[in-house]
Scaffold this motif. Structure first.
Motif, short mmCIF file in Angstrom:
data_model
loop_
_atom_site.label_atom_id
_atom_site.label_comp_id
_atom_site.label_asym_id
_atom_site.label_seq_id
_atom_site.Cartn_x
_atom_site.Cartn_y
_atom_site.Cartn_z
N ASN A 100 0.82 -1.22 0.00
CA ASN A 100 0.00 0.00 0.00
C ASN A 100 0.85 1.26 0.00
N ASP A 101 2.07 1.15 -0.46
CA ASP A 101 2.96 2.31 -0.51
C ASP A 101 3.68 2.29 -1.86
N GLU A 102 3.20 3.12 -2.76
CA GLU A 102 3.75 3.16 -4.11
C GLU A 102 5.24 3.48 -4.11
N GLU A 103 5.69 4.29 -3.16
CA GLU A 103 7.11 4.66 -3.11
C GLU A 103 8.01 3.46 -2.82
N ILE A 104 7.54 2.54 -1.98
CA ILE A 104 8.32 1.33 -1.72
C ILE A 104 8.44 0.51 -3.01
N TYR A 105 7.33 0.35 -3.71
CA TYR A 105 7.38 -0.35 -5.00
C TYR A 105 8.33 0.36 -5.96
N ARG A 106 8.19 1.68 -6.03
CA ARG A 106 9.01 2.46 -6.97
C ARG A 106 10.50 2.27 -6.66
#
Length: 186
Positions: A100-106
């Protein structure tokens, strides 16, 4: 059994545990396993050498996927990227969690996306359940970053609490059905 879970140590003295993991993988004709790198960043070169040797105990093409969670050296995305880059020629990959954290994925996909081959999905916990919209958003982000790997349901809540086996099972079934629905709908 497609994947087995190993808690064998990447420390040199953990050889017996690694041999047992290889025997278990062979017994179940597993295609891969989840494992963890060690805990001490200064020993990362040793862990890489151990993983290289460990890989020789498995059948050709066997997947070794590292969980990269807190408490391991590869929780640091830069260390994980370096480790995967040093293990060329071994079928090694990484696990990423539904976050639920796009920045971690990015960050993770930016540093070592081609090695991210597996997703651990924990959609239900004792406190909350991820909504269908949240699951769809996570699936959309993963697809946007080019992920086309495998998924497993991670259900650990009952292990550390008083959640009944039935409750744990209900959560796992709910998570599985919700994930399957969201993956199928594109």
């Amino acid at each position: 059994v497609s994947l087995i879970n190993s808690y064998a140590s990447c420390e040199p003295e953990g050889l017996e545990g690694r041999k047992q993991t290889a025997e278990l993988a062979s017994f179940f004709a597993a295609d891969g396993m989840k494992f963890n790198f060690g805990k001490v960043p200064e020993r990362q070169d040793i862990y890489i050498a151990v993983v290289r040797e460990w890989s020789k105990l498995f059948k050709p093409g066997f997947r070794m996927i590292s969980e990269n969670h807190r408490g391991t050296t590869t929780a640091d995305a830069k260390i994980a990227a370096s480790a995967y880059g040093q293990l060329v020629g071994i079928n090694v990959g990484g696990i990423i969690h539904f976050d639920n954290d796009e920045e971690i994925y990015r960050e993770r996909f930016g540093l070592y996306g081609k090695y991210l081959t597996h997703i651990h999905c924990k959609l239900s916990s004792e406190e909350s359940m991820m909504s269908e919209d949240e699951v769809r958003r996570n699936v959309a982000w993963l697809r946007e970053f080019g992920f086309s790997g495998t998924y497993t349901i991670e259900f650990t809540e009952g292990v550390r609490s008083d959640l009944s086996i039935e409750g744990l099972y209900r959560n796992a079934v709910r998570d599985f059905n919700l994930l399957r629905k969201c993956l199928a709908s594109g």
